[in-house]
Design a protein around this motif. Structure first.
Motif, PDB file in Angstrom:
ATOM      1  N   GLY A 268      18.104  33.091   5.919  1.00  0.00           N
ATOM      2  CA  GLY A 268      18.228  34.104   7.375  1.00  0.00           C
ATOM      3  C   GLY A 268      18.996  35.083   8.257  1.00  0.00           C
ATOM      4  N   THR A 269      18.375  35.666   8.670  1.00  0.00           N
ATOM      5  CA  THR A 269      19.561  37.010   9.091  1.00  0.00           C
ATOM      6  C   THR A 269      19.220  37.375  10.567  1.00  0.00           C
ATOM      7  OG1 THR A 269      18.387  38.635   7.306  1.00  0.00           O
ATOM      8  CG2 THR A 269      19.200  39.339   8.493  1.00  0.00           C
TER       9      THR A 269
ATOM     10  N   VAL B 183      15.525  43.895   6.840  1.00  0.00           N
ATOM     11  CA  VAL B 183      14.065  42.653   6.683  1.00  0.00           C
ATOM     12  C   VAL B 183      14.540  41.382   7.522  1.00  0.00           C
ATOM     13  CG1 VAL B 183      12.579  40.709   5.200  1.00  0.00           C
ATOM     14  CG2 VAL B 183      13.463  42.951   4.175  1.00  0.00           C
ATOM     15  N   GLY B 184      13.148  41.522   8.340  1.00  0.00           N
ATOM     16  CA  GLY B 184      12.992  39.918   9.346  1.00  0.00           C
ATOM     17  C   GLY B 184      13.338  40.714  10.662  1.00  0.00           C
ATOM     18  N   PRO B 185      13.541  39.945  12.313  1.00  0.00           N
ATOM     19  CA  PRO B 185      14.093  40.442  13.215  1.00  0.00           C
ATOM     20  C   PRO B 185      15.336  41.141  13.004  1.00  0.00           C
ATOM     21  CG  PRO B 185      13.567  37.768  12.819  1.00  0.00           C
ATOM     22  CD  PRO B 185      13.340  38.893  12.100  1.00  0.00           C
ATOM     23  N   SER B 186      15.622  42.104  13.505  1.00  0.00           N
ATOM     24  CA  SER B 186      16.441  42.620  14.621  1.00  0.00           C
ATOM     25  C   SER B 186      16.731  41.938  15.407  1.00  0.00           C
ATOM     26  CB  SER B 186      16.670  44.703  14.242  1.00  0.00           C
ATOM     27  OG  SER B 186      15.188  44.591  14.788  1.00  0.00           O
TER      28      SER B 186
ATOM     29  N   ARG C 264       3.504  39.108   5.586  1.00  0.00           N
ATOM     30  CA  ARG C 264       4.266  39.706   6.377  1.00  0.00           C
ATOM     31  C   ARG C 264       5.299  38.345   5.835  1.00  0.00           C
ATOM     32  NH1 ARG C 264       1.608  38.930  10.330  1.00  0.00           N
ATOM     33  NH2 ARG C 264       0.842  41.692  10.864  1.00  0.00           N
ATOM     34  N   ASP C 265       7.090  39.173   6.411  1.00  0.00           N
ATOM     35  CA  ASP C 265       8.028  38.344   6.469  1.00  0.00           C
ATOM     36  C   ASP C 265       7.941  36.973   7.537  1.00  0.00           C
ATOM     37  OD1 ASP C 265       9.174  39.111   4.702  1.00  0.00           O
ATOM     38  OD2 ASP C 265       9.740  40.391   6.238  1.00  0.00           O
TER      39      ASP C 265
ATOM     40  N   LEU D 139      19.360  36.329   1.755  1.00  0.00           N
ATOM     41  CA  LEU D 139      18.687  36.664   0.259  1.00  0.00           C
ATOM     42  C   LEU D 139      17.624  37.313   0.100  1.00  0.00           C
ATOM     43  CD1 LEU D 139      17.294  32.749  -0.339  1.00  0.00           C
ATOM     44  CD2 LEU D 139      19.583  33.649  -1.725  1.00  0.00           C
ATOM     45  N   SER D 140      16.960  37.713   1.402  1.00  0.00           N
ATOM     46  CA  SER D 140      16.070  38.995   1.112  1.00  0.00           C
ATOM     47  C   SER D 140      17.106  40.305   0.756  1.00  0.00           C
ATOM     48  CB  SER D 140      15.730  39.635   2.524  1.00  0.00           C
ATOM     49  OG  SER D 140      15.972  39.389   3.552  1.00  0.00           O
ATOM     50  N   HIS D 141      18.401  40.152   0.717  1.00  0.00           N
ATOM     51  CA  HIS D 141      19.031  41.558   0.142  1.00  0.00           C
ATOM     52  C   HIS D 141      19.939  41.433  -0.835  1.00  0.00           C
ATOM     53  CE1 HIS D 141      22.360  45.128   2.135  1.00  0.00           C
ATOM     54  NE2 HIS D 141      20.787  45.430   1.102  1.00  0.00           N
TER      55      HIS D 141
END
Length: 813
Positions: free
Chosen positions: A411-412, A438-441, A152-153, A345-347
């Motif tokens: 971070g996003t 990725v991550g909370p929207s 999990r992220d 960074l996740s993208h």
């Protein structure tokens, strides 16, 4: 061992590579020349662990068979693959495949030699506990689930509902693959079929997104259209021979570089049609023709009926907007766009490249009358220095140059970016969001403030929050094609560049809270409709197909359903709600999937509630499809029953062939238990007690069976005596603040299948395993009025049903 995982938003490249503070120009170049991990296709690709990439000298696709049926805008697909090991050593591999955004797994099976081991739906915690137990016994089960706790992220809240309910990417660990032998895998899934200009398009992606396409030693594809008529073949797709409403392909040594693409028109040109299913007896009549993938046991008895209302606005017609693509900008009113580009960074890697390509396409479609602003974002949106500018060629090029020079950062915050975009374009603009998801929207509905949001997702799954908040959504992970642009992509760009902004009318992408209620009325009788949900994910646009599925409690000879089209004109259809209707057997499962999607949306907005989770579990088991809370476990049926018992547990249960006339169990402590057959079944059971003081451990159990011919069969099974409660060791929590969340972490025994914590009299919160801290962690909400020392209570349950408890104190100030 066969392990099937669905890591959320984490491709192999994200797990194995690290990158920081690199400009996008370098990243895009690196993607082009250095991506070596195998791509994903919709059908599956087995990669040997020994090489880390597809290698036909080690593992090859010996044969593949696909059977698909299409009806009422819905497709059900069965995939059977046999892989061959060409080496003299036992091999291990990873089976990878992707599903469409609307896809849902409905069946799963692995083969052990000539024995087919079907999957059984279980609660995820129990499935994982049984899987771990079986693998320690050198048994090779298959576990299929959505999401993987250990992967999990860090930005996720930890709830299972943070996973999407569809559009997942699967990876399957497959072992052992015998030396010079084969391994067979099976998967069945359902998906919705997109419609464009009155034509449906069914597609199965063969070609991987990256890398060379594999070769199938033999390939057989059969697609059956159960309503409608086939359109002429599509250029660039697999060449299917057609007979009536069936399309077939058969060949040897086929390079999987062309997708299966089938287009068709509906059987009826009526704008409204209704289908119904009701099976009050609970049994299908003898002689009823079933599809190749159907089993009578999958049709549960229901007192209620199910109905599907389908809406085809302007069926068979093409609007002026449909006749021209986005590039025909001279025929539409000027647009103002806020383009939000994810530079976190996740993208990166393939997702970043795909997003950049989509951005360039949108910018190239703008005219100088249009206006735009490009806002990169990571943990916060970039400062808007230039503001909204005219879309001149120089301005578009300057925006791309500035974007390519931006550094990727951790971070996003998607909601903050959407809010910034809404502020930049004002009330008459539109927002285009390009992200991997990725991550909370965050709350995207509140962030956009009524401005239409168009989302392009380059990640591997489609979260509920993006589907709820978006006027149109394009998941690029499943929209790539080997034969031109997909219907999903065409529809997305067409809606983005519509002259008129999408009206705030009921659409399948809206939650029930946004819709308020169903968009049609009923007259001429009251069938007691309930639990009505939108399906067929397209909004009601000319030439598309929309639908609403629900249940009815009272059969009627006829009733009239009426809704108003986009111009306000009434449309109506008079239809029966029959006492018995057995043709539309896909409706119960489709309704259950829509209901689960609605519950996941509520959980995402309001948090988990026990009654919602229990309903998701019940629907998943009853209608057989995977959710974020359930999993398929493929193992011999005898091993799926509880393998751990406590002193005092009173029953042993087996399933035997019909020819068995008596059965008994010889217990290891000298007791014999005669088993009794349950009426009208093949299940034998008997009660017994484990003596108090018997030490924990693995004990043999001999099952003695006698059949009608007088033969005696003896089989040894094993049971595990476990009477020890699990131990919970909480870490000391730090100080807490009222109205904030508090992170708690504990260590617990490895056989724990459920672990929860609660603050005082608050609700229990499940704790999830965190690989980085090697603890089970969770977040507790501290009430605004709390103060002083408060107790935190912990509870754990192991596979045997033993309960363990612990407590600690936290200072609230």
């Amino acid at each position: 061992m066969t392990l099937l995982e669905i890591p959320f938003g984490a491709s192999p490249s994200r797990r194995k590579r690290k990158i920081a503070n690199l400009p996008i120009t370098f990243v895009l170049l690196f993607v082009t020349i250095s991506v070596s991990f195998p791509g994903l296709s919709q059908t599956g690709l087995l990669v040997p662990t020994s090489t880390g990439h597809p290698d036909l000298r080690v593992l090859s696709l010996r044969s593949m068979e696909i059977d698909a049926g299409i009806v009422r805008g819905y497709a059900r697909v069965n995939v059977r693959q046999v892989f061959e090991n060409h080496t003299g050593a036992v091999q291990e591999g990873t089976w990878r495949f992707a599903l469409p955004a609307s896809g849902a797994v409905g069946d799963f099976a692995v083969w052990d030699g000539l024995t087919r081991i079907p999957g059984v739906i279980l609660e995820k915690r129990r499935a994982r506990a049984i899987y771990r137990d079986l693998t320690t016994q050198r048994i090779d089960p298959g576990l299929l689930q959505q999401g993987e706790e250990e992967d999990r992220d860090k930005g996720s809240s930890g709830r299972a509902a943070d996973r999407s309910s569809g559009g997942a990417v699967f990876s399957v660990k497959v072992a052992p693959i015998p030396a010079l032998g084969t391994k067979r895998l099976e998967l069945e899934y359902q998906q919705e079929v997109p419609w464009l200009d009155g034509v449906g398009e069914f597609r199965i992606a063969f070609r991987p997104r990256d890398g060379e396409p594999p070769v199938a030693g033999s390939l057989r594809v059969r697609v059956t259209l159960l309503d409608g008529t086939l359109e002429p073949p599509v250029g660039g797709g697999l060449e299917l021979s057609r007979t009536g409403n069936e399309a077939v392909f058969s060949g040897t040594n086929v390079k999987l570089e062309k997708d299966v693409v089938l287009r068709f028109r509906p059987a009826s040109s009526a704008p409204l049609t209704v289908s119904a299913f009701r099976n009050p007896s609970g049994a299908l009549p003898d002689g009823l023709a079933l599809a190749p993938w159907e089993r009578p046991s999958e049709i549960p008895p229901e007192k209620d009926g199910f109905f599907l209302l389908q809406y085809r606005p302007g069926a068979g017609a093409t609007s002026p907007a449909a006749a021209s693509g986005p590039a025909e900008s001279s025929h539409r009113a000027p647009l103002t766009l806020a383009l939000l580009f994810d530079t976190s960074l996740s993208h990166r890697w393939g997702g970043l490249e795909a997003a950049y390509g989509a951005l360039v396409k949108i910018l190239d479609s703008l005219s100088e009358k249009d206006r735009f602003v490009l806002i990169p974002f990571d943990r916060s949106p970039a400062p808007d220095t230039a503001g909204v500018v005219a879309a001149s060629p120089a301005a578009r090029q300057a925006a791309l140059v500035a974007l390519r020079a931006r550094l990727l950062a951790p971070g996003t915050d998607v909601a903050a970016a959407v809010k910034a975009g809404a502020k930049a374009v004002g009330g008459s603009g539109r927002i285009v969001l390009l992200t991997d998801g990725v991550g909370p929207s965050g709350d995207l509905v509140a962030a956009r403030g009524g401005i239409p949001l168009f989302t392009i997702l380059t990640g591997e799954e489609t979260r509920e929050s993006y589907a709820v908040a978006s006027a149109a959504l394009l998941p690029l992970a499943t929209a790539t094609a080997s034969s031109g642009e997909t219907a999903e992509a065409t529809l997305f760009y067409r809606r983005l560049f519509e002259t008129a902004a999408p009206a705030p009318k009921p659409t399948p992408s809206m939650s029930r809270r946004e819709r308020g209620d169903v968009p049609f009325t009923v007259s001429g009788g009251d069938p007691k409709l309930r639990d009505v949900y939108a399906v067929l994910t397209q909004p009601p646009a000319r030439g598309s197909l929309s639908g609403w599925i629900g249940r009815y409690a009272v059969p009627l000879a006829s009733a009239t359903l009426m809704l108003r089209d986009a111009s306000g004109e009434p449309l109506s259809v008079t239809t029966p709600f029959p006492e018995t209707a057995l043709e539309a057997r896909d409706l119960p499962r489709r309704w259950a999937r829509a209901r689960v999607d609605e519950l996941l949306r509520l959980i995402e907005l309001e948090g988990e509630k026990r009654e919602w989770v229990d309903e998701i579990l019940a629907l998943s088991r009853r209608y057989k499809f995977v959710t974020p809370y359930t999993a398929f476990l493929a193992a011999p049926r005898s091993l799926l029953r509880p393998r751990r018992i406590q002193p005092g547990d009173p029953v042993i249960r087996i399933e035997a062939d019909p020819g068995i006339v008596s059965a008994s169990a010889l217990l290891p402590f000298g007791k014999r238990v005669d088993l009794v057959r349950r009426p009208n079944s093949r299940v034998w059971e008997g009660r017994f007690l484990v003596p108090e003081g018997l030490p924990d451990g693995r004990l043999p159990l001999r099952i003695v069976l006698h059949d009608v011919s007088g033969r005696t069969l003896v089989e040894t099974k094993y049971l595990v005596v476990d009477g020890t409660p699990p131990v919970i060791l909480p870490d000391p929590p730090g100080p807490a603040a009222p109205g904030r969340t508090l992170r708690v972490s504990v260590r617990a025994d490895s056989d724990v299948v459920f672990l929860a914590a609660r603050l005082g009299e608050g609700p229990p919160v499940p704790l999830r395993w965190d690989r980085s801290s090697k603890r089970s962690v969770g977040e507790l909400f501290v009430p605004p009025g709390a103060a002083g020392a408060r107790q935190i209570f912990f509870e754990a349950t192991d596979g045997a049903g033993n309960h363990g408890f612990a407590r600690t104190t936290v200072e609230v100030r």
